[in-house]
Design a protein around this motif. Sequence first.
Motif, short mmCIF file in Angstrom:
data_model
loop_
_atom_site.label_atom_id
_atom_site.label_comp_id
_atom_site.label_asym_id
_atom_site.label_seq_id
_atom_site.Cartn_x
_atom_site.Cartn_y
_atom_site.Cartn_z
N GLY A 1 -26.70 30.70 -20.47
CA GLY A 1 -28.02 31.83 -20.29
C GLY A 1 -27.34 32.56 -20.37
N THR B 1 -30.30 29.48 -14.42
CA THR B 1 -29.15 29.54 -15.12
C THR B 1 -28.22 30.05 -13.48
N TRP C 1 -32.20 27.79 -22.18
CA TRP C 1 -32.60 28.95 -21.85
C TRP C 1 -33.06 30.33 -22.36
#
Length: 497
Positions: free
Chosen positions: A130, A97, A81
């Motif tokens: 994330g 995410t 991410w």
Amino acid sequence: MSDGNPRSYTVDEALVETGFGKFQVLVLAYAGMGWVSEAMEMMLLSFVGPAVKSQWGLSPHEESLITSVVFAGMLVGAYSWGIISDNYGRRKGFLITAMVTASAGFLSAFAPNYTSLIVLRCFVGIGLGGGPVLSSWFLEFIPAPNRGTWMVVFSAFWTVGTILEASLAWFVMPTMGWRWLLALSSLPSSLLLLFYGMTPESPRYLCLKGRTEDTLHLLEKVARMNRTQLPPGVLVPDHQIELNGNWVLSEDTRMLPPRTDEVATSDSVKHKLGAVSSLVMLLSPRLIRSTLLLWMVFFGNAFSYYGLVLLTSELSTRRTECFPAKLLPEKPHDDVGYKDVFLASFAEFPGLLLSAMAVDRLGRKLSMSAMFFLCCIFLLPLVLHQSQALTTSLLFGARICITVTFTVVYIYAPEVYPTSVRTTGVGVASSVGRVGGMICPLVAVSLLRGCHQMAAILLFEIVIVVSGICVLLFPFETKGRKLNDSISNLKEVNAFL
């Protein structure tokens, strides 16, 4: 700028001029909800493992794996991410995410067997990776003078999440069971999806990608909502430098220190390099020392923080297995784990207060190193068996210290890296930290379950001391510094130091 040219200002100067106001409060609320979500998903690991073990007859190794696969997923997610958000935008990063975390978290409540639960919890971990994207996104809206204080406020949402989860488990687990706890704990991630359409892109990211017009519109919106005005002049991207009146690309777009025969590389080449180029920059001569030391500190923080969470319940529930029953007071076995984890969670509030007082006064390095070494002092008496009251008190103090170090390192790390690799840098460091969280239940907690309390505590002591030493070796302090968008700025800082 030179004489004859119009006045200019950077994103940093615009944010300082507009101040921290209503716009940043809304950004804080959204990012904070993501932090609450991650904290709840991490805290429930203390409760779900024992419940599933009892219901499905799992071995200790299989129980530990339920926790470890989450960290394994976060190891993959934090790196992935980070790269996505650095190349395609912060908003795209935390949208994916949130989708992964919310869906996998909710579906795990309906897992029919152990294997499906493991797979779904691993996907939850990938989504939770994330978290650094949200923290970097919020950081990039904060004016430099009070950045440390507001990042501590942001960290308070983690504490809210831990206490909310401990409270939820205390009420839900005894009557409704672990499946309801998993389902209810996925709700905060769903709220991120609900309000996603209202979120703005980071002004630093927009400016770095050459979208100056979009950056200006966003900064004007910030000024309107905060009832202030932008500085007079023209917005200038920080990742460009002026040379003899012509704009040229700064060094950070080249990813490597240029040779004398090297020609400036275009932005399109940078995008094609993608993940490899980002990792190369993190390990470039100007960043490698900070990067490697941050990896060690993130590892130590995650190992210690999640270890203390697990220690709180383990030292309570395993007491009757490792010591004669006549030496221990009688108390309800089912209740003590929830109560002790709930009480220990409140240690994070004084930890946050200490962080707020120290981070912009003592600086990032001194705050972290002092708390690491103080944490060792709190844990040292636990090498021997202590009373329940003293054990809880010592773990409470250690939790305060590790909360400070965890909070401050998430402030320090994004300040070290330039905008072009900020979320990748923090994401990779967070990934290394997840390794610490992943092996903690497999190593340290297993020692406790084998009645080797002294060995387990000494292992924590070693990891924490090494982390404190690494903090002292950080190359520079970031207190009061503006965020860098280019490697050339870092070069100037290092030369000055």
